[in-house]
Scaffold this active site. Sequence first.
Site, PDB file in Angstrom:
ATOM      1  N   GLY A 130       0.804  -1.231   0.000  1.00 20.49           N
ATOM      2  CA  GLY A 130       0.000   0.000   0.000  1.00 20.49           C
ATOM      3  C   GLY A 130       0.829   1.269   0.000  1.00 20.49           C
ATOM      4  O   GLY A 130       0.310   2.353   0.256  1.00 20.49           O
ATOM      5  N   TYR A 178      -2.782  -3.842 -11.833  1.00 19.87           N
ATOM      6  CA  TYR A 178      -2.016  -3.999 -13.073  1.00 19.87           C
ATOM      7  C   TYR A 178      -2.556  -3.106 -14.188  1.00 19.87           C
ATOM      8  O   TYR A 178      -1.794  -2.613 -15.023  1.00 19.87           O
ATOM      9  CB  TYR A 178      -1.979  -5.472 -13.498  1.00 19.87           C
ATOM     10  CG  TYR A 178      -1.119  -6.313 -12.585  1.00 19.87           C
ATOM     11  CD1 TYR A 178       0.240  -6.079 -12.484  1.00 19.87           C
ATOM     12  CD2 TYR A 178      -1.665  -7.326 -11.800  1.00 19.87           C
ATOM     13  CE1 TYR A 178       1.044  -6.827 -11.626  1.00 19.87           C
ATOM     14  CE2 TYR A 178      -0.870  -8.080 -10.940  1.00 19.87           C
ATOM     15  CZ  TYR A 178       0.473  -7.825 -10.864  1.00 19.87           C
ATOM     16  OH  TYR A 178       1.270  -8.558 -10.022  1.00 19.87           O
TER      17      TYR A 178
END
Lengths: 175, 175
Positions: free
Chosen positions: B120, B155
């Site tokens: 994160g 992605y």
Amino acid sequence: MGFWKNLFTGSDPASAPKATQLEEYSTEVVGQYTSGNARLFFSTEREIDLYELEELCDAVGWSRRPMRKVRKALQFSFLVMTIWEQRSSQRRLVGFARATSDHAFNATIWDVVIHPTYQGKGLGKAMMKQMIKQLRTEDISNITLFADPQVVDFYRGLGFMSDPEGIKGMFWYPD
Amino acid sequence: MGFWKNLFTGSDPASAPKATQLEEYSTEVVGQYTSGNARLFFSTEREIDLYELEELCDAVGWSRRPMRKVRKALQFSFLVMTIWEQRSSQRRLVGFARATSDHAFNATIWDVVIHPTYQGKGLGKAMMKQMIKQLRTEDISNITLFADPQVVDFYRGLGFMSDPEGIKGMFWYPD
């Protein structure tokens, strides 16, 4: 599939070609079939005439690729599978596929091509089964590929699953 | 991404660690960052302590895999990328990814993992960008991967497309 029912029966002396004939071409023959004057055999030998491979790819309308890169790709593929049609002393490349791999867990199959003359006769299916068999022999358990929409059902018929558990195949290309 | 803004600024003398410190670990350092007492660096060196890699994979809950096969997979991967956290003389593996390839056209990225401590914070994104950069350096133009549902958007943010032109990622597993 009846047409190819004799594939992979090399242990059957009746269907086995003479050893001397096979040895001319490759020590890596992994499957064979006899049909009329033509004999077809599968090989994992990777010494391929790149012009012949280009001709096969041309026959199915693929874009040409630099031979220097094709040569390197063959060299660094984990498995290269070819199908050869042999009539008397002539042989012709009629099928091709290759796989990249980490030699341990995963393999990815690329560039599956069957000459138009032999399409729709079960040869692609036979070649893929042979690919899977070879990869399993090497203890590879995760076999992957990226299928164009028109061949998704073909691969499904071979036991390939699309998006299992929501896993998505993704691509990055340069801008 | 601010936290990682100094990554890949090795050419900036102000942020570059002393050469002697880097040389202790690897000649393959490709990116670095300094944060308080910790320094993080990216490496393509593939001599990795397999127990340390297992520990990292344990930390994100992956199933254990035989070390013999992991060793082989590292050996035959085209690219191995690691991220190391260094505090004084201690270093710790905090990120890992690898890619298989034919060294010419295609690469497939596998086993992307970031230690929970660093998740994160943009480190995964930085690592993937570094992977893409390295693969592009090698003239690989088709970079692929198989993404679990929860990371598809991650992605996508890096420019990966799912199912472009209907191409499906497919899997075959043994029965």
